[in-house]
Every structure is written in C-alpha cells, then in structure tokens.
Design a protein around this motif. Structure first.
Motif, PDB file in Angstrom:
ATOM      1  N   HIS A   1       0.818  -1.211   0.000  1.00 36.20           N
ATOM      2  CA  HIS A   1       0.000   0.000   0.000  1.00 36.20           C
ATOM      3  C   HIS A   1       0.853   1.264   0.000  1.00 36.20           C
ATOM      4  O   HIS A   1       0.426   2.319   0.470  1.00 36.20           O
ATOM      5  N   SER A   2       2.081   1.147  -0.523  1.00 34.44           N
ATOM      6  CA  SER A   2       2.955   2.289  -0.823  1.00 34.44           C
ATOM      7  C   SER A   2       3.581   2.951   0.390  1.00 34.44           C
ATOM      8  O   SER A   2       4.077   4.077   0.293  1.00 34.44           O
ATOM      9  N   LEU A   3       3.590   2.288   1.539  1.00 33.82           N
ATOM     10  CA  LEU A   3       4.367   2.809   2.656  1.00 33.82           C
ATOM     11  C   LEU A   3       5.852   2.615   2.369  1.00 33.82           C
ATOM     12  O   LEU A   3       6.256   1.617   1.771  1.00 33.82           O
TER      13      LEU A   3
ATOM     14  N   ASP B   1       4.081   7.587   4.873  1.00 34.68           N
ATOM     15  CA  ASP B   1       2.812   7.134   4.318  1.00 34.68           C
ATOM     16  C   ASP B   1       2.343   8.157   3.290  1.00 34.68           C
ATOM     17  O   ASP B   1       1.966   9.276   3.653  1.00 34.68           O
ATOM     18  N   PRO B   2       2.344   7.819   2.001  1.00 34.30           N
ATOM     19  CA  PRO B   2       1.946   8.793   0.975  1.00 34.30           C
ATOM     20  C   PRO B   2       0.441   8.965   0.861  1.00 34.30           C
ATOM     21  O   PRO B   2      -0.020   9.707   0.007  1.00 34.30           O
ATOM     22  N   GLN B   3      -0.303   8.282   1.734  1.00 30.07           N
ATOM     23  CA  GLN B   3      -1.766   8.396   1.723  1.00 30.07           C
ATOM     24  C   GLN B   3      -2.326   8.063   0.346  1.00 30.07           C
ATOM     25  O   GLN B   3      -3.128   8.782  -0.225  1.00 30.07           O
TER      26      GLN B   3
ATOM     27  N   ALA C   1       1.012   3.580  -5.741  1.00 33.90           N
ATOM     28  CA  ALA C   1      -0.086   2.898  -6.418  1.00 33.90           C
ATOM     29  C   ALA C   1      -1.073   3.864  -7.057  1.00 33.90           C
ATOM     30  O   ALA C   1      -1.909   3.440  -7.857  1.00 33.90           O
ATOM     31  N   ASP C   2      -0.982   5.138  -6.722  1.00 36.29           N
ATOM     32  CA  ASP C   2      -1.878   6.123  -7.352  1.00 36.29           C
ATOM     33  C   ASP C   2      -1.110   7.024  -8.322  1.00 36.29           C
ATOM     34  O   ASP C   2      -1.446   8.190  -8.510  1.00 36.29           O
ATOM     35  N   ALA C   3      -0.089   6.455  -8.961  1.00 37.51           N
ATOM     36  CA  ALA C   3       0.604   7.097 -10.090  1.00 37.51           C
ATOM     37  C   ALA C   3       1.330   8.371  -9.716  1.00 37.51           C
ATOM     38  O   ALA C   3       1.209   9.396 -10.380  1.00 37.51           O
ATOM     39  N   ARG C   4       2.119   8.293  -8.649  1.00 36.65           N
ATOM     40  CA  ARG C   4       3.035   9.385  -8.311  1.00 36.65           C
ATOM     41  C   ARG C   4       4.451   8.814  -8.177  1.00 36.65           C
ATOM     42  O   ARG C   4       4.634   7.638  -7.907  1.00 36.65           O
ATOM     43  N   LEU C   5       5.450   9.671  -8.377  1.00 37.75           N
ATOM     44  CA  LEU C   5       6.840   9.327  -8.112  1.00 37.75           C
ATOM     45  C   LEU C   5       7.324  10.245  -7.003  1.00 37.75           C
ATOM     46  O   LEU C   5       7.370  11.470  -7.178  1.00 37.75           O
TER      47      LEU C   5
END
Length: 803
Positions: free
Chosen positions: A252-254, A270-272, A313-317
């Motif tokens: 989940h991108s942590l 945590d990128p939320q 997972a929501d298309a950010r770098l």
C-alpha cells in the motif's frame, strides 16, 4: 459378500471409464481407458458370480496398465503413480481373505492348498491367486525403481571462476568497480546494481556452513491485505541496504527504513495512497536510491542529499530524504511528480508503477503498468526520464511516437494504448544506455489494429540513449505477440569472456523460456538465435507471424502430448486427456481461438518479474523455471460495455477487452479436482553456462505441502514467483516457490543445502548484505500473493550464521 460388493464397485468404475474411454477414443486419443474399462467390467461380472477367474482377468488388467504406463512415461514416479495406483490398490484388495474366501469352489474338492494358504486364505486355491500376486510384485519392483529415477533431472557441475588474461582481468576489475558503485556489503538497487545481476560478492555463507543459518531478527510492517483490496494484492519487495539502513516499501505504498543490525524501525512515510479496486495489481517491488552529491546538498540546504525514490499505487513518483523520510520539497511538486500528466484517457486505478525506477547520476527513469486486457482505450505506455534533483522532465520515449523524445509540451498528450514497461529496467552508464523490458499492447490476444511501431517495440528489449532517450537498438523476443508474452524480467548485464575476448552482454529471460544472450552495445545475439516456423491457425482477420525467435540457451519445456496429462487417479487424468484433445494446440505459439487454445508455456511464464541471477566471475546463471499450461479462449463481444468474463469479479473488468471484437477467458489448465492437468514437475532450479549456452544441471524444486488438501511434503517441483540471488560463497537463495520456504542451493551442482519455514508465501526476491559487525545477513520477505492464493503476511526476516 465382499466379492459381490467389490464387483458392484468395479462395475461402476468400469462404466465410468467406458464412457470417458469412448469419448477420448472418438477424439483420436488413447484406447487404453476403453480397454481398462472392459477389464474392469469383466472382472466385476466374475466377482458378482463369485468366480475365481476374476483374479486371472484382473491380473491381465494390471500387467496391461503397467506396460502402458511404462511405454508412456518410463520410470517417472509421479507420472506412474496416477496411472497405476488405483489399479494396484484394487488388485491388493482382491487378494484379501474377505474377497478370496467366497470365490470359486472349496479347496477340499480341488488340489490341496499349502498350509499357509489354508491358514490365511481358507477355502481358496492359491494357484488362482498366483498370477495377480506376481504382477503386483512386479509393479512394486517397478515402483521402487522409479522412486530412485528422475528422468527430468540433469546432473552436472557449473565451472569455477573463468580464467582471464591479465589485461582482461584488469579491465573487468575496473569496470566492476565503476558500474557497481557500492561496497561489497551493500545493495543499492533492485538487482543490487543497475546491472541487475542479483549477485553479491559476499562469501561468508558457503555450502559448508549454510545449514547453520538462524533467524537474526524479524520485522512486521503492519501492512496487510484487507477488504477492498484487489485480488492481486501481493508483497514482492526486495529491500535496499545503504550504509547502516535498509529501505523497503509495502503493497500500500508505505516506505520504511530499518536499522540494518537489529531490524528496528527508523522512519516510515505514508503517501496516503487511496484504495482503488480498479487496480489490477496492489504491490511494490522496491524503491530506488541516489547517493547525492555536493551540488544536490547545496541545492536543497543539506536536506535530501541522499534520496529514496518511490513509485506509488496512485501514479506518483516520490523523492524522500534517505536520512529522515521527509519529502524532498525541491523535487517536482513538493517532493512528488504526477505520472498522470499528459496521459491520454487517464483513469485512476488503470495506470501506476509497480516496479522501482532506474536511477543514474543525473536521471530517474520510470515506466508504468497498464491494466491488462480491459480496454483498447488505454493511456500511454510512455517511459520518462526526470532530473534526479529537480524532477524536471528531461526526455520521454513513447513507443508509438518513438522519434519525439524532447519533453512534451504541457498541453499535449502522449499516444494512447502504446506498449508499456511494467517490469524493471537495467542501465550501463559507461555505455550510456538504459535497457527496457517491454510489454505487449493490450489486448494481448487480439492484434489486428496494431501499428508499425507497436509491431516493432512490443515484447522486446529496447536500448535507449541515456542522454536523449533515442533508440539505440531493438531486439524483439516475440513477433506479433498474441500470448501475453511480455518481457517480464529485468535484463541482467554481464561481461562474458568469449574466444574473441570480453564481450559486453545482456541476458534477457522470457516467459516462453528462452534466455537471449545479446551484445548490449549492438543488440546482436552472442549465442545463436534462429527463427522457427510456428502455427498460423489464427482467428481471422488476425494474422500470426509465420516465425518466432528461439535462443540456443533455452529452458523451454517440451511440447505437450496427451501422454503428459496428469491426475491423482485414472479418472481425472482421463478428463484432462479429453480436455487436451478438445483444445487447439500445435506447440508453442498456437494462436488464441474461440474454440479454446492451450498456451504452453502459459502467460504465468517460465520466467516472470523475478528474473534470474548471474555470477560475473563464474559467468553462469542460476534460474528457477516454472511450467504451467494455460487455456485462452476468445469470447465474441456483443458490444463495448457488457460484461462477458468478469461478472463475478470486482474491479475494472479484466480480460473484457472493451473496444475489441473479443473478450478473453484465461485460466490455468486444471483438472476437475483443481490440480494441473500436465504432469509434474511444475517448477525447477537450473544452472546454465552463459558462454556455451549449456544447461548444466536441473532439479525439481519445492513441495506440494501448502498446495494439497493434506500438508504432505511431496517434492513434485512447484512453480515460483520471485527471483533468486547468488553469492560469491557459491550459494544461491530463493523463497518464491508456492510452498512457504526459503531455500539455499549449491551453485555448482544445484543441490539443496538448507531450508527454513516461512510464516507466509515468500513471493519476493531475497537479498544479502553485511551488517556493522561484519556478518553476512540474508533478508527474506514473506507477504504472500493474492492471485496465487498463498498465505498473506507482512514479515521481513533476517538470517545470519551464529556467533
């Protein structure tokens, strides 16, 4: 009474075999099942009449079954077992006193029986039992011989370190130092370095002491699969080790940093990233690292001198400070780049990156995953390079507009539905090239509308110039891919000592089992590649390519035949034979069809994203080929919005192919009792010499302990998902098999040396590093894989030798 009841059961079994046997024979298959049915039925009739000739007839059934099985599969225990076990067990039952005492006439009216026979089988002449007893003894001898024979094994020894001339040795040492860019005990990139070798020069752990490994520490991330997650929520991360810290991500991108000595948490970010059921994959394979420079420290006020890059997972770098985990505000927009920018037809959940980007001294290069087979109205598969400090776009390479590599204007869009790169790229900064393992253009099984650029770049290795993103060379591993044969593995870069001298090489494992060994400067094959003629039986108006490339170094399985169908009993094996005969199959690359096509190797692949490990000193590869057949069936679509194949599946409509004339059903080729229809082994370990192309050894790998209804540790050889790692100590490690173990192997022979039970599925690639006490540490991630059904978890486990 027992004889009559047994006869009734055999009558039912014989009727079942007769129905299936007639069906199979009508399809052009084996007549054995029909003959066996006849034997069962005759035996049943004699048993019901309580006639002693039943044992003679059944002895013929047993010997015919044994001879047929040996003719089909030889001394292969796991192939013989389902062919003979039921027949032999019935034969043993027929010899018991409960059956024999009621057969024939009393012994007193016939020739005298032996004393032993009179005691244990009263009232029956032993001579009527002798033929059946004899053939059962022969069956036992054959079974015993097959237990000690493995026709699938290859015995051999890989070579030691390659002898080099003094000049070549110096050149190799200089290049290794420049390319690896990290100390022996570090792990700075997904494959340890940008070369993607998954090889560590550490040698403390050896074949002699690896059996002493014990758990050093365990860390649980707290990020678990839960409600609202996609089916394929998986934990595939390989941590990095830099100085005294491990860096990893979670599904989940942590992003989490751990103390490399004791596994304690130092920070987490945590990128939320919100949940989205439209994602096909909820995973993270890793983060990337940049060591920084004096200029970067000055530019960001000593903050973010060293950076961790994380695709969400929501298309950010994201760019994070390696020391604190805080966002690098000077990168992009407050530490993040929106990867949906300039993307046509963008929909949340349909595009994101599951793999770590490539990081060079100046660039961070990233591709993205597009949901498979949902629609023809996809966003772009563009690969983009950003400035590693500022996040400014430096170049973009769109496979359907390959010449336009200058940064796109703010008000323009990339080309829709171009092939994407969802796996991990490799890089050679000295040569100035990045090597992209390219996927296919969706939909995978329908290619009528593909253009010339898709035809050139899909399912290929593409080398781009680091400076401007322009194409240096292309090598296509599949022409006009109709099988989802993406290049799913990271290419491994290695310098090979060939007769003409050291050659800069690239080794590309593929789903179809080929390992293409290419010159990474030119893309030309080092080991021979030939174009082989393949099936042309396509669903019109699509047209299959008449030939496909085949490498001299290959772990491609032998083509399937009816004799390779498998099951626990004659009956599920018979069902698989009937299914095999009903499907289209003309070997590898049989095109998909509305009738149903057997795809072997399946789109799960002989090799997937885990790839292989290569040893640059010995110039060998440690590989973990898997073998599972799939079935592909085209379903004519009524319109562009109705659900045809995903009615019961939450999410975006995987395999619906909205906009194409066909949806597609994709499934493993399984028996009625949910076991593979093809006989084992389904997973192996294999060692290959990269200079000669020889597969030197090969062995079954893994058990069905966590796959079977009962936890039986039978070593049939099971598939894996997750790559291996090799070390200079001569030991390889892997944890990706579908049973829950991490294992160690002797690189020279492939012998398994050690294993340890994991708390969940280990579908990730291990790594190894040296801690501050100088100890070599092995790290394994056990988090499971949603679509494979392995147990979910969140464990990071470190092993080391005892003090």
């Amino acid at each position: 009474m027992a004889a009559v009841l047994t006869g009734g059961i055999l009558l039912l079994l014989g009727m079942g075999l007769a129905i299936g046997g007639v069906w199979l024979a009508a399809l052009g298959g084996s007549w054995f099942y029909l003959l066996a049915a006849l034997g069962f039925l005759v035996t049943a009739g004699l048993l019901i009449k309580r006639h002693g000739a039943a044992l003679w007839v059944y002895a013929v059934v047993v010997i015919i079954t044994l001879l047929w099985a040996l003719w089909e599969v030889g001394l292969d225990w796991w192939a013989l077992l389902p062919r003979c076990s039921l027949v032999v067990l019935i034969g043993l039952w027929l010899l018991t006193p409960w059956v024999t005492r009621s057969l024939g006439t009393p012994a007193t009216s016939r020739a005298p029986a032996s004393a032993a026979t009179s005691r244990f089988w009263p009232g029956f002449d032993s001579r009527s039992m002798a033929p059946l007893a004899a053939v059962l003894v022969v069956s036992a001898v054959v079974a015993l011989a097959s237990l000690f024979t493995d026709p699938h094994a290859v015995q051999g020894q890989l070579p030691d370190a390659v002898a080099r001339s003094a000049h070549e040795a110096d050149a190799h040492g200089d290049e290794a130092q420049q390319v690896e860019g990290s100390a022996d005990g570090e792990w700075h990139a997904y494959g340890r370095t940008g070369f993607g070798q998954r090889y560590s020069p550490l040698d403390e752990i050896t074949p002699d002491n690896v059996g002493e490994l014990e758990v050093l520490w365990t860390f649980n991330t707290g990020d678990m699969r839960g409600p609202g997650d996609p089916i394929e929520t998986t934990y595939q991360v390989t941590p990095l080790k830099v100085d005294d810290t491990l860096y990893l991500c979670t599904p989940h991108s942590l992003v989490i940093a751990l103390d490399a000595d004791d596994g304690s948490e130092r920070w987490r970010f945590d990128p939320q990233s919100p949940q989205d059921i439209n994602r096909q994959h909820q995973t993270c394979r890793g983060v990337s690292y940049h060591p920084g420079s004096d200029e970067s420290a000055d530019a960001d006020e000593m903050h973010c001198a060293r950076r961790i890059f994380m695709p969400t997972a929501d298309a950010r770098l994201l760019a994070l400070d390696a020391e604190s985990g805080r966002a690098c505000v000077g990168f992009g927009d407050d530490g993040a780049i929106d990867l949906s920018a300039n993307m046509p037809n963008y929909r949340p959940g349909f595009y994101y990156s599951t793999s770590p980007p490539v990081v060079t001294q100046e660039l961070v290069i990233i591709g993205g995953a597009i949901n498979d087979n949902v629609t023809t109205d996809n966003t772009s598969g563009v690969i983009r390079a950003y400035d590693v400090q500022s996040g400014e776009l430096v170049w973009n390479w769109d496979p359907r507009n390959p010449e336009a590599t200058d940064p796109i204007a703010d008000d323009e869009f990339y080309v829709a539905n171009s092939p994407n790169m969802w796996s991990i790229a490799s890089v050679d900064e000295d040569l100035g090239m990045v090597y992209l393992p390219m996927g296919n253009q969706p939909p995978d099984q329908w290619g009528v509308e593909r253009d010339e650029f898709t035809g050139r770049f899909a399912s290929s290795i593409v080398a781009l110039n680091l400076a401007d993103g322009r194409v240096e060379w292309v090598f296509q591993t599949v022409h006009h891919d109709l099988w989802d044969y993406d290049v799913s593995s990271q290419p491994s870069l290695i310098d090979l000592s060939m007769p003409e001298g050291d050659v800069p090489a690239l080794v590309a494992p593929t789903k179809q089992g080929d390992l293409f060994v290419l010159n990474r400067e030119t893309g030309e094959p080092i080991l021979p590649v030939v174009e082989e003629e393949v099936s042309q039986a396509t669903q019109l108006p699509d047209v299959a390519h008449p030939t496909q490339p085949a490498s001299a170094l290959s772990l491609e399985p032998a083509p399937l035949q009816e004799a390779a169908m498998w099951g626990l009993t004659l009956f599920d094996q018979l069902a698989c034979r009937i299914a095999f005969r009903q499907l289209n199959y003309e070997g590898r690359y049989t095109p998909p069809s509305t009738n149903g096509t057997l795809v072997y190797p399946g789109n799960f692949g002989v090799f997937n994203w885990g790839g292989i490990a290569v040893d640059p000193e010995r110039q060998v590869a440690f590989t973990t080929p898997g073998y599972l057949a799939f079935v592909s069936r085209l379903i004519p679509r009524d319109d562009d919005y109705s659900l045809h194949v995903s009615m019961d599946s939450p999410g975006p409509g995987i395999n619906e192919n909205f906009g194409a004339p066909y949806a597609v059903e994709l499934m493993p080729f399984m028996s009625p009792i949910d076991l593979p229809c093809q006989q084992p082994p389904w997973g192996m370990v294999a060692g290959a010499d990269l200079r000669t192309g020889e597969v030197v050894w090969q062995h079954r790998n893994g058990t069905v302990r966590d796959l079977a209804p009962l936890p039986l540790p039978f070593k049939l050889g099971v598939p894996d998902l997750g790559g291996p790692v090799m070390t200079a100590g001569g030991v390889a490690f892997m944890s990706g098999t579908l049973d829950y173990y991490v294992r160690a192997y002797d690189v020279t022979t492939g012998e398994q040396l050690w294993e340890d039970r994991l708390p969940a599925g280990g579908q990730a690639t291990p790594m190894t590093y040296r801690n501050s006490q100088g100890k070599q540490v092995l790290v394994v991630v056990a988090g499971g894989h949603g679509s494979l059904g392995t147990k979910a978890g969140d464990a990071i486990i470190a092993y080391a030798l005892p003090e």
